[in-house]
Design an enzyme around this catalytic site. Structure first.
Site, short mmCIF file in Angstrom:
data_model
loop_
_atom_site.label_atom_id
_atom_site.label_comp_id
_atom_site.label_asym_id
_atom_site.label_seq_id
_atom_site.Cartn_x
_atom_site.Cartn_y
_atom_site.Cartn_z
N CYS A 15 -13.91 -27.95 5.54
CA CYS A 15 -12.71 -27.13 5.32
C CYS A 15 -11.48 -28.02 5.13
O CYS A 15 -11.33 -29.05 5.78
CB CYS A 15 -12.50 -26.20 6.52
SG CYS A 15 -11.07 -25.10 6.34
N HIS A 66 -6.73 -21.50 9.68
CA HIS A 66 -8.10 -21.80 9.25
C HIS A 66 -8.75 -20.58 8.60
O HIS A 66 -9.32 -20.67 7.51
CB HIS A 66 -8.95 -22.27 10.43
CG HIS A 66 -10.41 -22.31 10.10
ND1 HIS A 66 -11.00 -23.34 9.40
CD2 HIS A 66 -11.40 -21.40 10.34
CE1 HIS A 66 -12.28 -23.08 9.22
NE2 HIS A 66 -12.55 -21.91 9.78
N CYS A 107 -8.26 -28.28 10.16
CA CYS A 107 -9.44 -29.12 9.98
C CYS A 107 -9.11 -30.46 9.35
O CYS A 107 -9.62 -31.50 9.79
CB CYS A 107 -10.47 -28.36 9.13
SG CYS A 107 -11.20 -26.92 9.97
N CYS A 157 -8.31 -26.73 5.50
CA CYS A 157 -7.15 -26.07 6.11
C CYS A 157 -6.35 -27.08 6.93
O CYS A 157 -6.82 -28.19 7.22
CB CYS A 157 -7.59 -24.89 6.99
SG CYS A 157 -8.24 -25.38 8.61
N ASP A 165 -8.47 -7.27 0.42
CA ASP A 165 -7.52 -7.59 1.49
C ASP A 165 -8.12 -7.21 2.83
O ASP A 165 -8.98 -6.33 2.90
CB ASP A 165 -6.19 -6.85 1.29
CG ASP A 165 -6.27 -5.39 1.77
OD1 ASP A 165 -5.81 -5.11 2.89
OD2 ASP A 165 -6.81 -4.54 1.02
N ASP A 189 0.85 -1.19 0.00
CA ASP A 189 0.00 0.00 0.00
C ASP A 189 0.89 1.24 0.00
O ASP A 189 2.11 1.14 0.04
CB ASP A 189 -0.94 -0.01 1.20
CG ASP A 189 -0.20 0.00 2.53
OD1 ASP A 189 1.02 0.21 2.53
OD2 ASP A 189 -0.84 -0.22 3.56
#
Length: 370
Positions: free
Chosen positions: A304, A336, A309, A306, A266, A93
């Protein structure tokens, strides 16, 4: 060209579209959620873990990295990609949001902004040219024009002065920037005023930069106001260029923004929530510190994929980690939340390609945790 953007498919019944943004460090499939690595690291995560969860691009912060360790040091290290060992695209940014959040220690002039470091109180100065110089040193693929983030309750006179100055600053950024390996995006402002928002969108769009961003939203205004601002702004931005909604990334906003034609998002909430045991799930979020999870031997989300999980870390175990103040708890929930948000945009993209995104969005947004 180092950069190009292809719209692969546009949704017939909404503004949503699937695209590919080509950069020197790889292609980015859109719509995309971009994890935030403020200080050249996504909090609690390693670069390897970010790649494993299929993060296509991550952000770093110009303001923070210029103060510590300095952009000159990052440049000497070979730029952000080498410094933090992340091989995929990156975005920085302009530092504008952070500078203007220091309301008690800043002074705005046409030349730039004087402020004091939040670290040691030392005097600092950001101008459009200095912001671009810092971002050139950092070496991200995508960099942002220097702008002022207008307070949501600013009156129309202040908002107009600020927006017009942001336009002049954007022109100075464009003139100063000359690195073909970095794509400069302009930022639309305008406060919460329809006419100013539309004027700013037209002005930034006419600058013909590689991409266009919408800034100054999700700063305290109701979500309905934000969505209205997108409704009147996005149609004025070139549909053959990427559109980036800055600082917005809650799951409902990801869906609502995608419906309106936003390609890039974002947000820091995914990592911030991860450090406080708040886990994202379809329908909202759950607080894993709650007593009801003490004997819950199910994973956060059965659907999920991830790390937490798919490897069977239960709510009971994660709750125990937070109660015991073990770092692994924050790491598991952060992983997650990040993967959940990345995967949500993957689900959205597939639905766009199959012409069923409005149905997916409607069904998703109607869900509530029981």
């Amino acid at each position: 060209m180092e950069f190009s953007f292809d719209v692969i498919h546009s949704c017939k019944r909404s503004g949503a579209r699937a695209g590919v943004l080509h950069t020197p460090h790889g292609d980015i499939e859109t719509p995309v959620y971009m994890p935030v690595g403020t200080q050249a690291t996504v909090k609690a995560m390693s670069p390897h873990e970010m790649l494993e969860m299929e993060a296509q691009i991550i952000l770093a912060n110009t303001y923070h990295l210029n103060l510590r360790p300095t952009s000159e040091l990052v440049k000497a290290a070979g730029g952000l990609h080498e410094f933090m060992r992340f091989p995929k695209p990156m975005l920085t940014d302009s530092g504008g949001f952070q500078v203007f959040s220091l309301a008690d220690s800043r002074k705005i002039t046409e030349e730039g902004v004087k402020f004091r470091s939040h670290i040691d109180g030392s005097p600092q100065f950001f101008s459009p040219e200095r912001s671009i110089e810092i971002q050139n040193n950092l070496g991200a693929d995508i960099i942002m024009a220097f702008d002022e983030c207008i307070p949501p309750k600013a009156d129309e006179q202040y908002a107009r002065r600020s927006t017009e100055r942001t336009h002049r600053w954007a022109e100075r950024c464009k003139e100063y920037h000359n690195n073909e390996k970095q794509a400069l995006f302009g930022i639309c402002q305008g406060g919460m005023y329809d006419e100013l928002r539309m004027e700013s969108a037209k002005y930034i769009n006419d600058m013909d930069l590689i991409g266009n961003a919408v800034g100054g939203l999700s700063v305290g205004e109701p979500k309905e106001v934000m969505y209205h601002m997108l409704d009147i702004t996005v149609p004025l931005l070139n549909d053959q260029k990427p559109r980036y909604l800055m600082g917005v990334g809650s799951p409902d906003c990801l869906m609502e923004g995608t419906l309106r034609g936003i390609d890039m998002f974002d947000c820091v909430m995914q990592t911030r929530m991860g450090r406080t045991a708040a886990a994202l799930v379809d329908g909202g979020r759950i607080n894993l510190k709650n007593e009801k999870y003490r004997w819950d031997f199910t994973v956060i989300d059965e659907d999920c994929d991830c790390y937490a999980c798919r490897n069977g870390f239960t709510k009971a175990y994660i709750r125990h980690l937070f109660v015991a103040k073990e770092i692994l708890g924050a790491r598991l929930v952060t992983a997650h939340n990040l993967r959940y948000s990345i995967r949500l945009m993957q689900r959205a993209r597939q639905a766009i390609l199959e012409d069923r995104f409005p149905e997916l969005a409607a069904e998703y947004l109607s869900r509530k945790i029981k």
